[in-house]
Design an enzyme around this catalytic site. Structure first.
Site, PDB file in Angstrom:
ATOM      1  N   ARG A  44       0.776  -1.163   0.284  1.00 13.48           N
ATOM      2  CA  ARG A  44      -0.030   0.340   0.114  1.00 13.48           C
ATOM      3  C   ARG A  44       0.527   1.388   0.136  1.00 13.48           C
ATOM      4  NH1 ARG A  44       2.440   2.096   3.777  1.00 13.48           N
ATOM      5  NH2 ARG A  44       0.167   3.494   3.933  1.00 13.48           N
ATOM      6  N   GLY A  45      -0.113   2.170  -0.280  1.00 19.19           N
ATOM      7  CA  GLY A  45       0.848   3.568  -0.188  1.00 19.19           C
ATOM      8  C   GLY A  45       0.761   3.921  -1.330  1.00 19.19           C
ATOM      9  N   ALA A  46       0.720   5.543  -1.799  1.00 19.24           N
ATOM     10  CA  ALA A  46       0.624   5.407  -3.331  1.00 19.24           C
ATOM     11  C   ALA A  46       2.015   5.278  -4.389  1.00 19.24           C
ATOM     12  CB  ALA A  46      -0.066   6.573  -3.342  1.00 19.24           C
ATOM     13  N   ARG A  87      -7.218  -0.235  -7.308  1.00 21.16           N
ATOM     14  CA  ARG A  87      -7.636   0.271  -5.815  1.00 21.16           C
ATOM     15  C   ARG A  87      -7.490   2.083  -6.698  1.00 21.16           C
ATOM     16  NH1 ARG A  87      -3.989   0.940  -1.005  1.00 21.16           N
ATOM     17  NH2 ARG A  87      -6.328   2.164  -0.476  1.00 21.16           N
ATOM     18  N   GLN A 193      -2.741   2.603   9.684  1.00 20.47           N
ATOM     19  CA  GLN A 193      -1.459   2.540   9.271  1.00 20.47           C
ATOM     20  C   GLN A 193       0.085   3.164  10.408  1.00 20.47           C
ATOM     21  OE1 GLN A 193      -3.859   2.565   8.348  1.00 20.47           O
ATOM     22  NE2 GLN A 193      -4.455   2.236   5.826  1.00 20.47           N
ATOM     23  N   ASP A 234      -2.252  10.858  -2.207  1.00 20.85           N
ATOM     24  CA  ASP A 234      -2.276  10.333  -3.360  1.00 20.85           C
ATOM     25  C   ASP A 234      -2.577  10.003  -4.702  1.00 20.85           C
ATOM     26  OD1 ASP A 234      -3.615   8.626  -0.586  1.00 20.85           O
ATOM     27  OD2 ASP A 234      -2.805   7.164  -2.235  1.00 20.85           O
ATOM     28  N   ASN A 243      -6.023  12.596   0.638  1.00 21.55           N
ATOM     29  CA  ASN A 243      -5.378  11.345   1.038  1.00 21.55           C
ATOM     30  C   ASN A 243      -6.196  10.723   2.157  1.00 21.55           C
ATOM     31  OD1 ASN A 243      -2.566  10.886   1.985  1.00 21.55           O
ATOM     32  ND2 ASN A 243      -2.481  11.997   3.773  1.00 21.55           N
ATOM     33  N   LYS A 244      -5.307  10.136   2.619  1.00 14.75           N
ATOM     34  CA  LYS A 244      -5.777   9.102   4.020  1.00 14.75           C
ATOM     35  C   LYS A 244      -7.059   9.866   4.363  1.00 14.75           C
ATOM     36  CE  LYS A 244      -5.628   5.700   3.794  1.00 14.75           C
ATOM     37  NZ  LYS A 244      -6.506   5.024   3.359  1.00 14.75           N
TER      38      LYS A 244
HETATM   39  O1  MRU Z   1      -4.518   2.916   1.781  1.00 13.30           O
HETATM   40  P1  MRU Z   1      -3.005   3.139   2.006  1.00 13.30           P
HETATM   41  O2  MRU Z   1      -2.709   2.447   3.470  1.00 13.30           O
HETATM   42  O3  MRU Z   1      -2.256   2.865   0.582  1.00 13.30           O
HETATM   43  O4  MRU Z   1      -3.271   5.357   2.169  1.00 13.30           O
HETATM   44  C1  MRU Z   1      -1.742   5.579   1.924  1.00 13.30           C
HETATM   45  C2  MRU Z   1      -1.739   7.058   1.741  1.00 13.30           C
HETATM   46  O5  MRU Z   1      -2.498   7.930   2.219  1.00 13.30           O
HETATM   47  C3  MRU Z   1      -0.462   7.924   2.156  1.00 13.30           C
HETATM   48  O6  MRU Z   1      -0.541   8.735   2.670  1.00 13.30           O
HETATM   49  C4  MRU Z   1      -0.217   8.305   0.234  1.00 13.30           C
HETATM   50  O7  MRU Z   1      -0.611   6.766  -0.028  1.00 13.30           O
HETATM   51  C5  MRU Z   1       1.022   8.675   0.505  1.00 13.30           C
HETATM   52  S1  MRU Z   1       1.806   7.339   0.599  1.00 13.30           S
HETATM   53  C6  MRU Z   1       3.919   8.046   0.611  1.00 13.30           C
END
Ligand code: MRU
Length: 343
Positions: A44-46, A87, A193, A234, A243-244
């Protein structure tokens, strides 16, 4: 810590759903393995899901049985379709898939040459990701002063990228420069997270970190226990940062308490041909809200909302830390970002 490795036709990653209690490596042998890992948030993470998708296409090419270039192109397109459906919100996923497909199309020669080009492109993207994060760290650390207490949300660290991280990269760079900083990490319901991954990464580096629940942010800001916010992204569109879930509330609170709110994200997260109303915000399954680590905490048949991301309008953002420098939200309107996108 590198979250993605390529070894003889296998892409190796860490199953993030098991952290911090267990470090389990995941061997992905085909595009389907990568797609499931992204969907189930083992990856996970963009930035990481982008590079993982590139590796997914590399696996398709490596294991393809065809001898014909045209057939390989069709197989790559089929894999791309599967990966695109994992996603919907982080733009890095779509950026990475397009970059690899473009590389494949532009490569002259037979199946063998296209396969090599696709694998090399995925590896290049992994290396670039780490380089870009270090550059972001350098630029972003100029905003951090000795004694700062930085609040971050979710996980934008080494685990959300191939290595080093975006928002946490800025924190790591500041710490490496000898600045005595402290971090407040929000737990980040419902997937935790912040509690599971950000707290783990910071503790590994011995950076002082205090964990709070998401609903404590207003309290700590009012008590002047934080003086800077840095989060990841993201997708950055013309009018907002996505973002999250929970990021928007933190940004509004930061503005109300006069606390600078920065976003750290690479150019590959920019999607400036769109506005926030056009972005699909991923809605995840209700069980993440009704259950806590598979134990039911809400009544049966309760109606639930579970958006995974939210939208922070640019008026709440003090600046965007990128690999080309710290930008103001107004810069989003005039810089030609395409020329920095490496394709
Ligand atoms: O749902 P996730 O855990 O994939 O979400 C991640 C985030 O929202 C992060 O803040 C974002 O991807 C930036 S990661 C460098």
């Amino acid at each position: 810590m590198r979250t993605l490795e390529w070894k003889d036709g296998v892409a190796i990653t860490i199953d993030q759903t098991k952290l911090p209690t267990r470090t389990i490596l995941l061997n992905m042998k085909g595009c389907g393995d990568v797609a499931s890992a992204i969907k189930e948030m083992k990856i996970r993470g963009a930035p990481l899901i982008g590079v993982a998708a590139a590796f997914g296409l590399a696996l398709t090419a490596y294991h393809s049985k065809t001898l014909r270039r045209e057939q390989l192109m069709k197989e790559l397109e089929t894999s791309a379709q599967i990966l695109r459906k994992t996603r919907p919100t982080a733009v890095n996923l779509f950026w990475a898939i397009n970059r690899v497909l473009t590389k494949a199309k532009e490569t002259t020669g037979d199946k063998k040459e296209v396969t090599e080009a696709v694998i090399n492109e995925a590896k290049r993207m992994a290396n670039e990701d780490i380089e870009v994060n270090h550059k972001m760290g350098e630029h972003g650390s100029s905003l951090v002063e000795n004694g700062d207490v930085i609040l971050t949300h979710c996980n934008a660290g080494g685990l959300a990228t191939v290595g080093y991280g975006t928002a946490l990269g800025v924190i790591f760079a500041s710490w490496e420069q000898g600045k005595k900083i402290r971090v407040i990490a929000t737990e980040t319901r419902p997937q935790l997270q912040g509690a599971r991954l950000t707290a783990y990464e910071l503790k590994r580096e011995n950076i002082p970190v205090t964990l709070i629940t998401d609903n404590m942010v207003g309290f700590v800001m009012a008590k002047k226990q934080v003086n800077l916010v840095i989060v990841g992204a993201d997708r950055i569109v013309k009018d907002a940062v996505i973002n999250k879930i929970g990021t928007y509330s933190i940004a509004v609170l930061a503005k109300a308490h006069d606390i600078p709110f920065y976003v750290a994200a690479p150019i590959s997260t920019m999607d400036l041909s769109h506005t926030s109303s056009e972005v699909i915000i991923e809605e995840r399954e209700p069980k993440e809200v009704t259950h806590f680590r598979s134990r039911r905490i809400a009544p049966k048949n309760i109606e639930v909302m579970n958006p995974a991301f939210d939208i922070t309008p640019t008026k709440y953002i003090s600046g965007i830390i990128t690999e080309i420098g710290v930008l103001s939200p107004e810069d989003l309107n005039h810089i030609k970002f395409e020329r920095y996108k490496h394709y």
